[in-house]
Write a protein that holds these residues in place. Structure first.
Motif, short mmCIF file in Angstrom:
data_model
loop_
_atom_site.label_atom_id
_atom_site.label_comp_id
_atom_site.label_asym_id
_atom_site.label_seq_id
_atom_site.Cartn_x
_atom_site.Cartn_y
_atom_site.Cartn_z
N ASP A 3 2.31 6.21 -7.03
CA ASP A 3 1.04 6.45 -7.72
C ASP A 3 0.78 5.37 -8.77
O ASP A 3 0.46 5.65 -9.93
CB ASP A 3 1.06 7.84 -8.38
CG ASP A 3 -0.32 8.25 -8.89
OD1 ASP A 3 -1.32 7.77 -8.31
OD2 ASP A 3 -0.40 9.03 -9.86
N LYS A 60 0.83 -1.20 0.00
CA LYS A 60 0.00 0.00 0.00
C LYS A 60 0.87 1.25 0.00
O LYS A 60 0.60 2.24 -0.70
CB LYS A 60 -0.92 0.00 1.21
CG LYS A 60 -1.97 1.12 1.22
CD LYS A 60 -2.94 0.93 2.37
CE LYS A 60 -4.07 1.96 2.30
NZ LYS A 60 -3.60 3.33 2.47
N SER A 86 -0.82 1.16 -9.38
CA SER A 86 -1.56 0.02 -8.86
C SER A 86 -0.59 -1.11 -8.54
O SER A 86 0.52 -1.17 -9.09
CB SER A 86 -2.59 -0.47 -9.87
OG SER A 86 -3.50 0.56 -10.20
N SER A 109 -5.70 7.98 -16.95
CA SER A 109 -5.45 7.82 -15.52
C SER A 109 -4.12 7.13 -15.21
O SER A 109 -3.65 7.16 -14.07
CB SER A 109 -6.58 7.00 -14.88
OG SER A 109 -6.51 5.63 -15.26
N HIS A 151 -10.55 6.96 -20.84
CA HIS A 151 -10.46 7.36 -19.42
C HIS A 151 -9.35 6.57 -18.72
O HIS A 151 -8.59 7.13 -17.90
CB HIS A 151 -11.80 7.13 -18.72
CG HIS A 151 -11.76 7.40 -17.25
ND1 HIS A 151 -11.58 8.67 -16.72
CD2 HIS A 151 -11.84 6.54 -16.19
CE1 HIS A 151 -11.57 8.59 -15.40
NE2 HIS A 151 -11.73 7.32 -15.05
N TYR A 152 -9.26 5.29 -19.03
CA TYR A 152 -8.23 4.45 -18.41
C TYR A 152 -6.84 4.98 -18.73
O TYR A 152 -6.00 5.16 -17.84
CB TYR A 152 -8.37 3.01 -18.89
CG TYR A 152 -7.17 2.15 -18.58
CD1 TYR A 152 -6.94 1.68 -17.29
CD2 TYR A 152 -6.23 1.84 -19.58
CE1 TYR A 152 -5.82 0.92 -17.00
CE2 TYR A 152 -5.12 1.07 -19.29
CZ TYR A 152 -4.91 0.62 -18.00
OH TYR A 152 -3.80 -0.12 -17.71
N GLY A 203 -6.18 1.90 -6.01
CA GLY A 203 -6.40 3.31 -5.74
C GLY A 203 -7.72 3.74 -6.34
O GLY A 203 -8.73 3.06 -6.20
N ASN A 204 -7.71 4.83 -7.08
CA ASN A 204 -8.95 5.30 -7.71
C ASN A 204 -8.99 4.97 -9.20
O ASN A 204 -9.71 5.59 -9.97
CB ASN A 204 -9.09 6.82 -7.51
CG ASN A 204 -7.91 7.59 -8.09
OD1 ASN A 204 -6.96 6.99 -8.56
ND2 ASN A 204 -7.99 8.91 -8.04
N ARG A 205 -8.20 3.97 -9.61
CA ARG A 205 -8.14 3.62 -11.03
C ARG A 205 -9.03 2.43 -11.36
O ARG A 205 -9.39 1.65 -10.49
CB ARG A 205 -6.69 3.27 -11.43
CG ARG A 205 -5.76 4.45 -11.38
CD ARG A 205 -4.42 4.08 -12.00
NE ARG A 205 -3.50 5.17 -11.83
CZ ARG A 205 -2.77 5.36 -10.73
NH1 ARG A 205 -2.87 4.52 -9.73
NH2 ARG A 205 -1.98 6.38 -10.63
N ILE A 206 -9.33 2.31 -12.65
CA ILE A 206 -10.04 1.13 -13.13
C ILE A 206 -9.02 0.22 -13.81
O ILE A 206 -7.92 0.63 -14.17
CB ILE A 206 -11.14 1.52 -14.14
CG1 ILE A 206 -10.52 2.21 -15.38
CG2 ILE A 206 -12.18 2.42 -13.49
CD1 ILE A 206 -11.52 2.46 -16.51
N GLU A 215 1.04 4.09 -3.06
CA GLU A 215 0.80 5.51 -2.80
C GLU A 215 2.02 6.35 -3.15
O GLU A 215 1.90 7.46 -3.70
CB GLU A 215 0.41 5.72 -1.34
CG GLU A 215 -0.95 5.12 -0.98
CD GLU A 215 -1.26 5.23 0.51
OE1 GLU A 215 -0.34 5.61 1.28
OE2 GLU A 215 -2.40 4.93 0.90
#
Length: 407
Positions: free
Chosen positions: A15, A8, A17, A126, A122-123, A33-36, A12
């Protein structure tokens, strides 16, 4: 500190995954995180593993950086050892450069994978952009953190497109921004100049190192297809390399013949891997031929004979024909050719034909039964005998390890 908490912190900090996969192939946890996830993977774990060339049950000694067909970079680090294999950390994705709209569209069109185009855009927006050098440093640091071993940059396996090290920027040529492409980034002209100088000077060792340099964005020569764009860029690069080889002293007919062969092969290829390998072969072939020219101070007569043999490699070439073409007697040809080249004329003819056979096996789907006939060997048995004499293996054995065209 437990493994998941360490991961983790890494996710972070950089930045990115992170996934942890056990040796049995189970994804024990993922930190997105906030990604797909990449919509092109369709949430299919096995497809994801296959794109990475990753087999959880196989213990890899060294950390690796893998470039997928979707332009993503992933860091793979095994935790543990042969006796206690805990699993593999997969850190990523990251991108080597920002992808422009045309490249993403071409990627979607080429893969023929059904995915929501808006989600794919969008992917990619990001995903963080991380340079090659920084990615290697991250790999070294994370490996030290988990395996307590400080490795060198050269110890990181850089498995770009699963072993194909030549990158787009090294095969570009002169590509100028054209109207409507103002947002497109292009390669560094200095790298192009360096590469063509290497070919011109026949520096094989320098070429081996050059093809592992940085990885940057390149121009787009086809809006609708990434593969078509790569082919166009490869064609330009090979053509310029041929010109550089001529400037380096290679006979023009040989240089153009080599470039024609590889350019024709490019048109039949369908994947990044195949295209990169073909371009790599073309650059090394031209550079090697320039090197041979510079190392050998052959007379004009012998050079004329070598060119004749190369240009007629698909024909049945006789000693008398070559002598007549050079305007000398067959006996004098035998003595002069052996003295300057180091092998008899017939032996050299075999070498040229077998080299062509190798290329046909690697880059075409021509049946082995036809290759010998195309190269004017008397029969398949004799072709196999000569092939094994020069390479130490039969055409079939060579095909099993070197054939590059995906069926």
């Amino acid at each position: 500190m437990d493994l998941k908490r360490q991961c983790k912190l890494i996710a972070e900090l950089f930045d990115m995954s992170i996934f942890f996969v056990s040796s049995t192939g189970e994804v024990q946890f993922e930190l997105l995180g906030n990604r797909i996830l990449n919509p092109l993977y369709k949430n299919d774990k096995q497809f994801f593993f296959s794109v990475l060339g990753f087999d959880p049950s196989v213990c890899k000694e060294d950390p690796s950086v893998v470039r997928t067909m979707f332009f993503e970079n992933y860091i793979l680090i095994r935790i543990g050892n042969d006796l206690n294999d805990e699993g593999t950390i997969i850190l990523g994705p990251s991108l080597p450069f920002s992808l422009i709209e045309h490249k993403i569209n071409g990627l979607i069109n080429d893969t023929h994978l059904f995915a929501n185009r808006e989600q794919v855009f969008h992917y990619y927006q990001s995903v963080p952009v991380i340079t090659h050098e920084r990615l290697i440093n991250i790999t070294i640091l994370v490996n030290q953190m988990f395996n307590h071993e400080l490795i060198e940059a050269e110890d990181v396996v850089q498995d770009y497109l699963r072993g194909m090290y030549i990158k787009e920027k090294e095969i570009q040529g002169s590509i100028n921004s054209s109207k409507g492409y103002d947002e497109t980034l292009h390669h560094n002209p200095l790298n192009e100049k360096k590469l063509l100088t290497i070919v011109k000077e026949g520096k094989l060792d320098m070429l081996k190192h050059f093809t592992q340099l940085g990885h940057e964005n390149t121009g787009v020569l086809s809006k609708s297809s990434h593969i078509r764009s790569k082919k166009n860029l490869g064609i330009i690069g090979i053509a310029l390399a041929a010109r550089a080889a001529i400037d380096g002293g290679l006979y023009s007919e040989i240089a153009f013949s080599v470039s024609d062969v590889y350019i024709q092969r490019l048109e039949d290829l369908r994947t990044d891997k195949e295209i990169d390998q073909c371009c790599l072969e073309a650059f090394f072939s031209l550079t090697e031929k320039v090197s041979q020219v510079k190392e050998s101070q052959h007379s004009k007569i012998v050079t004329l004979c070598k060119n004749y043999i190369y240009n007629h490699r698909y024909s049945k070439i006789t000693h008398e024909e070559i002598a007549e073409h050079a305007g000398i007697s067959p006996n004098y040809l035998s003595v002069l050719f052996k003295k300057e080249v180091g092998v008899p004329v017939n032996e050299y003819i075999q070498q040229i034909k077998i080299e062509e056979a190798k290329h046909m096996i690697q880059f075409t789907n021509t049946p082995l039964s036809e290759i010998g006939s195309l190269l004017s060997f008397t029969d398949q048995s004799y072709f196999t005998k000569i092939f094994k004499k020069h390479l130490g293996r039969t055409p079939k054995q060579y095909q099993q390890t070197h054939h590059m065209i995906e069926e």
